[in-house]
Design an enzyme around this catalytic site. Structure first.
Site, PDB file in Angstrom:
ATOM      1  N   GLU A 162       0.834  -1.218   0.000  1.00 23.41           N
ATOM      2  CA  GLU A 162       0.000   0.000   0.000  1.00 23.41           C
ATOM      3  C   GLU A 162       0.860   1.256   0.000  1.00 23.41           C
ATOM      4  O   GLU A 162       0.629   2.173  -0.789  1.00 23.41           O
ATOM      5  CB  GLU A 162      -0.923   0.013   1.220  1.00 23.41           C
ATOM      6  CG  GLU A 162      -1.931  -1.126   1.302  1.00 23.41           C
ATOM      7  CD  GLU A 162      -2.938  -1.128   0.163  1.00 23.41           C
ATOM      8  OE1 GLU A 162      -3.019  -0.128  -0.569  1.00 23.41           O
ATOM      9  OE2 GLU A 162      -3.630  -2.144  -0.013  1.00 23.41           O
ATOM     10  N   ASN A 184       1.296   3.822  -3.175  1.00 23.21           N
ATOM     11  CA  ASN A 184       0.923   5.232  -3.012  1.00 23.21           C
ATOM     12  C   ASN A 184       2.038   6.158  -3.480  1.00 23.21           C
ATOM     13  O   ASN A 184       1.773   7.155  -4.167  1.00 23.21           O
ATOM     14  CB  ASN A 184       0.581   5.532  -1.555  1.00 23.21           C
ATOM     15  CG  ASN A 184      -0.832   5.101  -1.196  1.00 23.21           C
ATOM     16  OD1 ASN A 184      -1.585   4.683  -2.059  1.00 23.21           O
ATOM     17  ND2 ASN A 184      -1.165   5.209   0.076  1.00 23.21           N
ATOM     18  N   ARG A 219      -8.956   3.403  -7.787  1.00 27.32           N
ATOM     19  CA  ARG A 219      -8.378   3.269  -6.460  1.00 27.32           C
ATOM     20  C   ARG A 219      -9.552   3.208  -5.486  1.00 27.32           C
ATOM     21  O   ARG A 219     -10.552   3.907  -5.642  1.00 27.32           O
ATOM     22  CB  ARG A 219      -7.469   4.455  -6.123  1.00 27.32           C
ATOM     23  CG  ARG A 219      -6.330   4.660  -7.104  1.00 27.32           C
ATOM     24  CD  ARG A 219      -5.481   3.433  -7.296  1.00 27.32           C
ATOM     25  NE  ARG A 219      -4.967   2.892  -6.033  1.00 27.32           N
ATOM     26  CZ  ARG A 219      -4.427   1.704  -5.913  1.00 27.32           C
ATOM     27  NH1 ARG A 219      -4.362   0.891  -6.942  1.00 27.32           N
ATOM     28  NH2 ARG A 219      -3.966   1.299  -4.753  1.00 27.32           N
TER      29      ARG A 219
HETATM   30  N1  ADP Z   1       2.853   9.050  -1.074  1.00 27.12           N
HETATM   31  C1  ADP Z   1       1.802   9.850  -1.384  1.00 27.12           C
HETATM   32  N2  ADP Z   1       2.014  11.011  -2.075  1.00 27.12           N
HETATM   33  C2  ADP Z   1       0.975  11.819  -2.398  1.00 27.12           C
HETATM   34  N3  ADP Z   1      -0.317  11.566  -2.089  1.00 27.12           N
HETATM   35  C3  ADP Z   1      -0.593  10.428  -1.406  1.00 27.12           C
HETATM   36  C4  ADP Z   1       0.449   9.522  -1.014  1.00 27.12           C
HETATM   37  N4  ADP Z   1      -0.125   8.497  -0.341  1.00 27.12           N
HETATM   38  C5  ADP Z   1      -1.452   8.755  -0.318  1.00 27.12           C
HETATM   39  N5  ADP Z   1      -1.758   9.912  -0.949  1.00 27.12           N
HETATM   40  C6  ADP Z   1      -3.104  10.522  -1.058  1.00 27.12           C
HETATM   41  O1  ADP Z   1      -3.962   9.909  -0.105  1.00 27.12           O
HETATM   42  C7  ADP Z   1      -5.104   9.350  -0.761  1.00 27.12           C
HETATM   43  C8  ADP Z   1      -5.569   8.099  -0.032  1.00 27.12           C
HETATM   44  O2  ADP Z   1      -4.616   7.052  -0.120  1.00 27.12           O
HETATM   45  P1  ADP Z   1      -5.105   5.541   0.004  1.00 27.12           P
HETATM   46  O3  ADP Z   1      -5.846   5.387   1.288  1.00 27.12           O
HETATM   47  O4  ADP Z   1      -3.935   4.652  -0.197  1.00 27.12           O
HETATM   48  O5  ADP Z   1      -6.160   5.373  -1.167  1.00 27.12           O
HETATM   49  P2  ADP Z   1      -5.926   5.184  -2.753  1.00 27.12           P
HETATM   50  O6  ADP Z   1      -4.486   4.859  -2.990  1.00 27.12           O
HETATM   51  O7  ADP Z   1      -6.832   4.069  -3.105  1.00 27.12           O
HETATM   52  O8  ADP Z   1      -6.311   6.492  -3.378  1.00 27.12           O
HETATM   53  C9  ADP Z   1      -4.672   9.142  -2.186  1.00 27.12           C
HETATM   54  O9  ADP Z   1      -5.766   9.116  -3.080  1.00 27.12           O
HETATM   55  C10 ADP Z   1      -3.743  10.317  -2.418  1.00 27.12           C
HETATM   56  O10 ADP Z   1      -4.463  11.492  -2.729  1.00 27.12           O
HETATM   57 MG    MG Z   2      -3.320   3.609  -1.927  1.00 27.33          MG
END
Ligand code: ADP
Ligand code: MG
Lengths: 105, 165
Positions: free
Chosen positions: B46, B50, B121
């Site tokens: 995860e 991300n 996502r």
């Molecule tokens: N490393 C990262 N850099 C930038 N934005 C991030 C990062 N990790 C998460 N995000 C933001 O947080 C949101 C939620 O992450 P997550 O719970 O993993 O859901 P998903 O990956 O399904 O969108 C993402 O849609 C993104 O906008």
């Molecule tokens: Mg994610």
């Protein structure tokens, strides 16, 4: 075998059967969704069966794949089934809340 | 006993599997249970995903047999760093990227929140990290990057099928 192959998608009666790969992550999710949707365009397909027999790993990308197909077919009364899920996959489905919208067999 | 490792790799989806397997291998000396290993692999997957798709916006996980279509080949340059420290039976994992960062971390961590619904996502990434690890902390600066720190104590395996939650 970790690649998704063409014969992993089979239409039997009104069900699209998808044999999932050993690991389902973001890297592989796009291919599964795209192929599934190609079959779903055929109007005779109503339900989708995800077969986890060979699957040992899934992250939230897999939840996106299942949710996406569910959205496409549920408005036409279709159902999503999950078969052969091991305890780890079941746990992922439970934490995500997906076990409420798919039929686990 | 303390043991430490660090890996740095390109922010492309091909490395998602490598990253989680590397961390799982690092803890294998402790004889973790299958469940613990699965938890760690999911959480790493995860965080790394991300960094790749949100941090650096390398969007196309493909995994198609054969050649990748040209329009999916383009990737933004960037590295993901994973640092693991084992303190006795406690595993600390830090996943760092120098990508675009998160404006509102609290909102990002809400279950089902995603900024990329068009990529299917699910918005469950942080929820999974939280569910499968003992502790999760996210620090992010817009324009500079994100650090995800997770901790898990091994050898407790409180998981009993069907009994949790
Ligand atoms: N490393 C990262 N850099 C930038 N934005 C991030 C990062 N990790 C998460 N995000 C933001 O947080 C949101 C939620 O992450 P997550 O719970 O993993 O859901 P998903 O990956 O399904 O969108 C993402 O849609 C993104 O906008
Ligand atoms: Mg994610």
């Amino acid at each position: 075998m970790n690649q998704v192959m063409e014969d992993d998608f089979q239409v039997i009666d009104n069900c699209l059967m998808i044999r999932l790969p050993e690991e389902i992550d973001h890297h592989r999710a796009g291919y599964i969704s795209e192929n599934a949707d190609r079959h779903l365009m055929r109007s005779d397909v109503q339900n989708v069966v995800f077969d986890f027999e060979n699957t040992r790993f899934m992250d939230s990308s897999g939840i996106g794949v299942i949710m996406g197909r569910y959205r496409k077919i549920s408005c036409f009364g279709g159902k999503v089934y999950v078969v052969h899920a091991d305890s780890q996959i079941l746990r992922i489905l439970r934490v995500s809340g997906l076990q409420k919208v798919v039929e686990i067999m | 006993m303390e043991n430490e490792m660090e890996i740095i790799f390109d922010a492309v989806s091909d490395n998602e599997a490598f990253a989680r397997v590397a961390v799982a291998a690092f803890v294998s000396n402790l004889n973790p249970t299958m469940e613990e290993l699965a938890d760690i692999k999911t959480a790493v997957s995860e965080a790394v995903t991300n960094s790749i798709i949100h941090g650096y916006e390398n969007l196309y996980g493909y995994g198609r047999p054969g050649r990748c279509p040209a329009d999916r080949k383009k990737t933004n340059e960037g590295k993901v760093r994973i640092r693991c420290v084992l303190e006795d039976d406690v595993l600390h994992i830090q996943v760092t990227d120098k990508g675009k960062g998160i404006e509102n971390v609290e909102q990002a961590m809400e279950p089902l929140y995603t900024t990329k619904p068009e990529l299917e996502r699910s918005g469950m990434g942080f929820a999974f990290m939280e569910a499968f690890m003992d502790d999760l902390e996210v620090e992010s600066t817009p324009g500079e990057g994100t650090v995800v720190s997770m901790t898990k104590k091994l050898g407790v395996s409180a998981w009993i099928d069907g009994k949790e939650q």
